[in-house]
Enzyme design. Structure first.
Site, PDB file in Angstrom:
ATOM      1  N   LYS A 159     -57.375  -4.560 -15.570  1.00  0.00           N
ATOM      2  CA  LYS A 159     -55.952  -4.515 -15.912  1.00  0.00           C
ATOM      3  C   LYS A 159     -55.254  -3.717 -14.814  1.00  0.00           C
ATOM      4  CE  LYS A 159     -52.973  -2.961 -19.716  1.00  0.00           C
ATOM      5  NZ  LYS A 159     -53.001  -2.321 -21.063  1.00  0.00           N
ATOM      6  N   MET A 246     -62.651  -2.773 -17.882  1.00  0.00           N
ATOM      7  CA  MET A 246     -63.325  -2.852 -19.182  1.00  0.00           C
ATOM      8  C   MET A 246     -64.171  -4.116 -19.239  1.00  0.00           C
ATOM      9  SD  MET A 246     -60.023  -3.872 -21.517  1.00  0.00           S
ATOM     10  CE  MET A 246     -58.812  -3.238 -20.341  1.00  0.00           C
ATOM     11  N   ALA A 249     -64.152 -10.138 -22.224  1.00  0.00           N
ATOM     12  CA  ALA A 249     -64.446 -10.749 -23.524  1.00  0.00           C
ATOM     13  C   ALA A 249     -63.688 -12.055 -23.653  1.00  0.00           C
ATOM     14  CB  ALA A 249     -64.073  -9.805 -24.664  1.00  0.00           C
ATOM     15  N   ASP A 291     -48.754  -1.668 -30.997  1.00  0.00           N
ATOM     16  CA  ASP A 291     -48.148  -2.848 -30.374  1.00  0.00           C
ATOM     17  C   ASP A 291     -48.576  -4.097 -31.150  1.00  0.00           C
ATOM     18  OD1 ASP A 291     -47.215  -4.911 -28.808  1.00  0.00           O
ATOM     19  OD2 ASP A 291     -47.904  -4.047 -26.915  1.00  0.00           O
ATOM     20  N   ASP A 310     -55.792  -3.626 -25.483  1.00  0.00           N
ATOM     21  CA  ASP A 310     -54.538  -2.932 -25.192  1.00  0.00           C
ATOM     22  C   ASP A 310     -54.295  -1.746 -26.123  1.00  0.00           C
ATOM     23  OD1 ASP A 310     -52.069  -2.116 -24.326  1.00  0.00           O
ATOM     24  OD2 ASP A 310     -51.262  -4.142 -24.153  1.00  0.00           O
TER      25      ASP A 310
END
Length: 443
Positions: A159, A246, A249, A291, A310
């Site tokens: 990210k 990370m 997935a 979120d 997130d």
């Protein structure tokens, strides 16, 4: 390293003037699409019980969302919230285009991407990877995600934060506050400044990827070995304040379970699992991933698990606030208006000194919203019009001047979280036993 091609990106506007100009263009596109009659209709529905309905052509909607996608940052985040359940405001065609904001933004140009990689990893960053796909697999309001494989065989999702987004948060929030005041987004006497300030602080936290890594690991410890969920592992050696590495997935955004490929049992199971998780976050974790973007939850059809993504918007909740919401939930289940009044005052929805008519109006709204809690067995969100009733009643109260104050800003994130869970159940036309689920957290 084997790179993949990337389509040309658009640089992120970074100065306040340039971002204000883009915001003005986006607002102009929206106003032009709605037209004079539409603006008059919106003004009228602010003072009535009728649901607002924006008739916006696909062409105008496309231009509006493209401008928000190019801006990224806080402005796009607000656009994502607008799109969460746009079917109630926009035409189906417009809502479909608006929903694209939940899954993608304009990618940054290769020059900006490599600048971030050089700054965060050093000029020899490519030596760390066997493969890094330069075309992002996802892009949102603050960063974009790239698939990568390290030299030692780890399959990762990187990210990577858009350059300038962190620095533009303050100006974005100032511009949005100015727009809110100009358009009269709140009734007279209601000060939205604390909410914008709270949003500003939250966005700064979201832009700190090491803080998000900490929240992700804390959350993973709380989730533990729950068979319904998968929380990706953080890879600290490749994570910085602007890059979060990370586990990669697979999965599809959970709201896609609403299409015809999935059975009702899968929809019910996913909605039940995420609603149960929302309650655990508040009453057990005291840490809420606030979120509600559906793209933050991926459904893996091969395993039946939901991938949780997130954690930049993870918010710690105080014991006092948890106790107040627990008391409100108990009162709502028992339909005890006296206890609901006490809890509503403790949370800050009303003051004990407010006029009785104002307090009664708030209690009526809370009682209406808690309808699923007082319905024993499975509540069928697919056949319920509760959202429309709560939305219309809440808006009428907001603009009628009933409320002389608004609750503390920290409640805003909890409202957003549970409204997101509610909307997901509705989107999936799910049947969920909320009464039994909530009761287990109230003993």
């Amino acid at each position: 390293m084997s790179p993949s091609a990337q389509r040309p990106g658009i640089a992120v506007p970074s100065t306040r003037i340039s971002r204000l100009w883009h915001l003005g263009r986006a607002t102009g596109d929206l106003a032009a699409g709605i037209g004079v009659k539409g603006l008059i209709e919106l003004a009228r529905t602010r003072r009535s019980d009728d649901p607002a309905r924006i008739v916006l052509s696909p062409a105008h909607t496309q231009r509006f969302t493209q401008r928000l996608a190019r801006m990224r940052g806080a402005v796009m985040k607000m656009g994502q919230l607008m799109s969460m359940d746009g079917s109630d405001i926009f035409t189906p065609e417009a809502a479909e285009i608006m929903s694209s904001l939940r899954e993608r933004a304009e990618p940054m140009p290769m020059s900006q991407l490599t600048t971030v990689l050089d700054r965060e990893y050093g000029p020899d960053w490519n030596q760390r990877f066997r493969r890094l796909e330069f075309t992002p697999i996802a892009a949102a309001s603050i960063g974009q995600v790239h698939r990568a494989e390290t030299r030692d065989g780890r399959r990762l999702a990187l990210k990577i934060q858009f350059p300038g987004v962190r620095e533009s948060i303050d100006s974005d929030i100032s511009n949005l506050a100015l727009l809110a005041r100009t358009l009269g987004m709140a009734p007279s006497g209601v000060d939205l400044a604390p909410y914008f300030e709270s949003a500003r602080a939250q966005l700064h936290r979201e832009a700190d990827y090491l803080a998000e890594a900490n929240a992700l690991e804390t959350y993973a410890n709380w989730v533990g070995d729950d068979a319904d969920f998968f929380v990706p592992k953080v890879h600290r050696d490749l994570s910085t304040t602007r890059i979060l590495a990370m586990d990669f997935a697979d999965g599809v955004p959970v709201d896609q379970l609403a299409d015809g490929r999935y059975r009702a049992a899968e929809r019910d199971r996913a909605a039940t699992a995420l609603t149960r998780l929302a309650m655990r976050e508040l009453f057990a974790f005291a840490l809420v991933q606030s979120d509600p973007n559906f793209g933050n939850y991926l459904y893996d059809a091969n395993t039946g698990r939901i991938v949780l993504l997130d954690f930049g918007a993870a918010v710690a909740v105080s014991e006092d606030l948890i106790a107040a919401y627990r008391a409100l939930a108990r009162a709502a289940l028992a339909d005890d208006r006296g206890a609901m009044r006490t809890a509503a005052i403790a949370i800050g929805y009303v003051s004990g000194d407010d006029p009785s008519a104002q307090i009664d109006a708030l209690l009526n709204l809370l009682s209406l919203a808690s309808e699923p809690l007082r319905s024993p067995g499975l509540y069928d969100f697919g056949s319920s019009d509760l959202f429309e009733r709560v939305y219309a009643r809440g808006r009428e109260m907001f603009y009628s001047g009933v409320f002389s104050s608004v609750p503390a800003p920290e409640t805003m994130f909890l409202h957003r979280k549970f409204m997101g869970a509610f909307m997901l159940c509705r989107r999936l036309r799910a049947r969920v036993d909320l009464t039994a689920m909530l009761s287990s957290y109230l003993d």
